[in-house]
Design an enzyme around this catalytic site. Structure first.
Site, PDB file in Angstrom:
ATOM      1  N   SER A 188      42.146 -33.198  30.812  1.00  0.00           N
ATOM      2  CA  SER A 188      43.514 -32.800  31.210  1.00  0.00           C
ATOM      3  C   SER A 188      44.485 -32.763  30.037  1.00  0.00           C
ATOM      4  O   SER A 188      45.686 -32.960  30.212  1.00  0.00           O
ATOM      5  CB  SER A 188      44.074 -33.741  32.293  1.00  0.00           C
ATOM      6  OG  SER A 188      43.182 -33.837  33.365  1.00  0.00           O
ATOM      7  N   ARG A 189      43.948 -32.536  28.855  1.00  0.00           N
ATOM      8  CA  ARG A 189      44.783 -32.445  27.631  1.00  0.00           C
ATOM      9  C   ARG A 189      45.545 -33.732  27.340  1.00  0.00           C
ATOM     10  O   ARG A 189      46.560 -33.711  26.644  1.00  0.00           O
ATOM     11  CB  ARG A 189      45.786 -31.277  27.723  1.00  0.00           C
ATOM     12  CG  ARG A 189      45.159 -29.969  28.059  1.00  0.00           C
ATOM     13  CD  ARG A 189      44.796 -29.182  26.807  1.00  0.00           C
ATOM     14  NE  ARG A 189      44.026 -27.997  27.136  1.00  0.00           N
ATOM     15  CZ  ARG A 189      42.776 -27.782  26.717  1.00  0.00           C
ATOM     16  NH1 ARG A 189      42.172 -28.646  25.941  1.00  0.00           N
ATOM     17  NH2 ARG A 189      42.132 -26.694  27.046  1.00  0.00           N
ATOM     18  N   LEU A 190      45.078 -34.857  27.899  1.00  0.00           N
ATOM     19  CA  LEU A 190      45.761 -36.132  27.629  1.00  0.00           C
ATOM     20  C   LEU A 190      45.101 -36.779  26.409  1.00  0.00           C
ATOM     21  O   LEU A 190      44.549 -37.886  26.479  1.00  0.00           O
ATOM     22  CB  LEU A 190      45.686 -37.048  28.870  1.00  0.00           C
ATOM     23  CG  LEU A 190      46.315 -36.437  30.125  1.00  0.00           C
ATOM     24  CD1 LEU A 190      46.190 -37.374  31.314  1.00  0.00           C
ATOM     25  CD2 LEU A 190      47.796 -36.117  29.875  1.00  0.00           C
ATOM     26  N   HIS A 191      45.108 -36.030  25.329  1.00  0.00           N
ATOM     27  CA  HIS A 191      44.389 -36.446  24.130  1.00  0.00           C
ATOM     28  C   HIS A 191      45.035 -37.669  23.476  1.00  0.00           C
ATOM     29  O   HIS A 191      46.229 -37.904  23.611  1.00  0.00           O
ATOM     30  CB  HIS A 191      44.362 -35.305  23.108  1.00  0.00           C
ATOM     31  CG  HIS A 191      44.006 -33.993  23.715  1.00  0.00           C
ATOM     32  ND1 HIS A 191      42.866 -33.807  24.459  1.00  0.00           N
ATOM     33  CD2 HIS A 191      44.637 -32.785  23.701  1.00  0.00           C
ATOM     34  CE1 HIS A 191      42.809 -32.555  24.854  1.00  0.00           C
ATOM     35  NE2 HIS A 191      43.874 -31.912  24.424  1.00  0.00           N
TER      36      HIS A 191
END
Ligand SMILES: Cc1cc2nc3c(=O)[nH]c(=O)nc-3n(C[C@H](O)[C@H](O)[C@H](O)COP(=O)(O)O)c2cc1C
Length: 217
Positions: free
Chosen positions: A195-198
């Site tokens: 979820s692009r929660l890098h």
């Protein structure tokens, strides 16, 4: 790459290992984490995990990037070898500010490094130069890196010239060839996550000490 490494590379492509970032203390230095990630990249079967982009900036402010190979690293910095007359070396001589970039796609990891460069000692360059195969040593003499070729056969002719000149002799280190050490003042580790929660973990050198912070992705 071994067959096992190739299969692992294929099977894990795009998945990443997504391990949590390690616990940090005030004493943690970026080289420790870089070592862990570089070791992981070496084990992952990625082809040329030591390949990195090096960006220089010309005297008129034009950035340029190219790939080189990382040959050594420690707390002093990150070393690569090249021709000192090349475009990158001319730019780095005039403006010592530099950026490095690693991308290990299978692991979904990126490392960004910013710092300044200095030349490594001729002794250190000679040691590395003589560890290379003879063809690469002669090739370093033969190539006036980044200069235009005057005709198609020029490189072959120059190679044959130096091959004959150094026949049965130790190939000396060319004065125009050696290492650059990138001394970092900023190192950022990026770990891809769902979820692009890098994760982004950056280290900045302040007053001789490393401070770290986590950034939004
Ligand atoms: C994977 C890879 C690794 C490379 N490693 C080096 C290197 O270690 N040293 C080097 O001088 N050029 C290396 N090159 C070539 C450079 O990318 C570049 O073409 C060359 O250094 C000339 O760049 P310049 O004209 O900007 O100085 C490599 C290229 C690739 C694709």
């Amino acid at each position: 790459m071994t067959l096992f490494e190739k299969i692992r590379c294929l099977l894990t492509f795009g998945q990443g290992v997504a391990l949590p970032l390690p616990e940090l203390t005030a004493e943690t230095v970026p080289t420790e984490l870089f070592k862990q990630w570089f070791d992981d990249a070496n084990k992952s079967g990625i082809l040329l995990p030591e390949a990195m982009s090096v960006s220089s900036v010309s005297s008129c402010g034009q950035p340029s990037a190219r790939m080189v190979l990382l040959k050594e690293y420690n707390e002093e910095g990150f070393v690569f070898y090249t021709n000192y007359g090349s475009r990158k070396s001319q730019e780095l001589s005039e403006n010592t500010k530099v950026a490095l970039l690693f991308h290990w796609n299978v692991l979904q990891r990126q490392v960004r490094i910013e710092g300044t460069v200095e030349k490594v000692s001729p002794e250190q360059s000679a040691k590395y130069f003589h560890s290379r195969d003879i063809g690469s040593q002669i090739g370093a003499w033969a190539s006036h890196q980044s200069k235009a070729l005057s005709h198609d056969n020029q490189l072959k002719e120059q190679f044959e010239h130096y091959q004959a000149l150094f026949k049965d002799k130790e190939v000396p280190l060319p004065e125009f060839w050696g290492g650059w050490r990138v001394k970092p003042h900023y190192v950022e580790f990026w770990q891809g996550r769902a979820s692009r929660l890098h994760d982004r973990l950056c280290f900045e050198k302040q007053g001789g000490n490393w401070q770290h912070a986590k950034l939004q992705p």
